[in-house]
Design an enzyme around this catalytic site. Structure first.
Site, PDB file in Angstrom:
ATOM      1  CB  VAL A  97       7.104  -1.185   2.164  1.00 14.26           C
ATOM      2  CG1 VAL A  97       5.670  -1.664   2.018  1.00 14.26           C
ATOM      3  CG2 VAL A  97       8.010  -1.916   1.179  1.00 14.26           C
ATOM      4  CG  HIS A  98       6.289   5.108   2.845  1.00 14.72           C
ATOM      5  ND1 HIS A  98       7.068   5.226   3.957  1.00 14.72           N
ATOM      6  CD2 HIS A  98       7.011   5.644   1.831  1.00 14.72           C
ATOM      7  CE1 HIS A  98       8.212   5.822   3.658  1.00 14.72           C
ATOM      8  NE2 HIS A  98       8.201   6.079   2.363  1.00 14.72           N
ATOM      9  CG  ASP A  99       0.635   4.632   1.379  1.00  8.58           C
ATOM     10  OD1 ASP A  99       1.105   5.214   2.373  1.00  8.58           O
ATOM     11  OD2 ASP A  99       0.248   5.240   0.370  1.00  8.58           O
TER      12      ASP A  99
END
Ligand code: BDR
Ligand code: CA
Length: 330
Positions: free
Chosen positions: A241-243
């Protein structure tokens, strides 16, 4: 919470935009696009499409097509699909038009209109932010905070995701990233050190599809190609889960541990795109590159379960509220 969202949609960018849209405390003042996961034409079209489809009224301004200096790294169709949105089955078209202003000008105008109030949340290459600083250095005093998804700082051995040391957003424009991190505004960097600790697994996506309303079903559809990439190339069941972790930091910073110190970016050579943080207050005999550089915050730990629960609840409650509204209207 007033937020200006700089983005390169991008599957996880789309998820982050819908997370922001669904959160009741967020007032989205603008969406600015940048090249990155796809060419600028596609990332802008995707932002307009998402805003039209999900009723997001904020203006969308088209931003940089190229990095400040080095040749572009190229898009990432293997990760985000040929359309940048996971190869959606239907056509991605929109009647919404982009704002007449370029992205960096919208950033300047919004920060001027709301001095001291806006969180500038950037989840793509940092070119638009660097252009805004170059054209109007006073924006550094006008922003409330800058939150960046990018970088990798070696916490617990965490390296890059494009080279052994470089993360994609920073590598896409290392000069811009260095300008943003060394400017006199408060930046928090949400890098792979924490985003690789937050995993949306298959059960999470299924629940989102079933409980997250129209947005949840869209995220399910758009993420099939993306999770396929993670399975093939990373060996992960689901996706990191980056952004949306950067969104979570803006909404609930208490879920993260940070450390302070100036941050710089390597702009050439085999370590191009590497992000380095010097310990706050530490002096070196040959540390000129670190003098007169402000301390910034880098995330070093995260309460991953709480971030996932924040995302899930935001989408589920948004869906429940939308259901209630449509029921009440009939
Ligand atoms: C970052 O790169 C892009 O692929 C994602 O959208 C995210 O912003 C992760 O390295
Ligand atoms: Ca992104």
């Amino acid at each position: 919470m007033k937020i200006l969202f700089d983005t390169d949609p991008g599957v996880d960018d789309a998820m982050a935009l819908l997370f922001l849209h669904r959160h009741p405390a967020v007032r989205l003042l603008g969406v600015t696009t940048v090249f990155g996961n796809a060419e600028i034409e596609l990332t802008t079209r995707n932002a307009l499409y998402l805003c039209e489809r999900f009723g997001i009224a904020a203006p969308v301004a088209r931003g940089a097509a190229l990095p400040l200096v080095r040749p572009p790294r190229g898009a990432a169709p293997d990760v985000h699909g040929d359309d940048g949105l996971g190869n959606l089955a239907g056509p991605v078209s929109t009647t919404r038009a982009a704002d007449a202003r370029p992205a960096h000008r919208l950033i300047i105008d919004v920060l001027r209109a709301h001095p001291g109030e806006v969180t500038l949340l950037a989840v793509g290459p940092l070119t638009n932010l660097a252009l805004a600083l170059a054209e109007e250095p006073a924006v550094a005093q006008l922003v409330r905070q800058v939150v960046v998804m990018g970088g990798a700082f070696g916490v617990d051995g965490q390296g890059g995701n494009v080279t052994p040391v470089a993360e994609a957003n920073i590598l896409s424009d290392p000069h811009a990233a260095d300008a943003v991190f060394t400017a006199p505004w408060p930046v928090t960097v949400v890098g792979l050190d924490v985003t690789h600790r937050v995993l949306m697994d298959h059960a999470f996506f299924e629940r989102l599809r079933d409980e997250g309303g129209a947005e949840g079903r869209f995220i399910w559809e758009a993420s099939r190609h993306y999770v396929g990439f993670y399975a093939r190339a990373v060996g992960v069941a689901g996706c990191y889960v980056h952004d949306s972790s950067a969104v979570a930091f803006a909404l609930a910073p208490e879920l993260f541990t940070t450390r302070a110190g100036p941050v710089r970016v390597v702009a050439e050579g085999i370590a191009i795109g590497q992000t380095i943080q010097r310990t706050a207050g530490r002096r070196y005999s040959q540390g000129e590159a670190w003098e007169a550089v402000p301390d910034q915050r880098v995330c070093t730990a995260v309460r991953a379960d709480a971030v996932l629960e924040l995302f899930r609840c935001t989408m589920a409650q948004g869906a429940a509220a939308a259901q209630w509204t449509s029921t009440a209207a009939t």
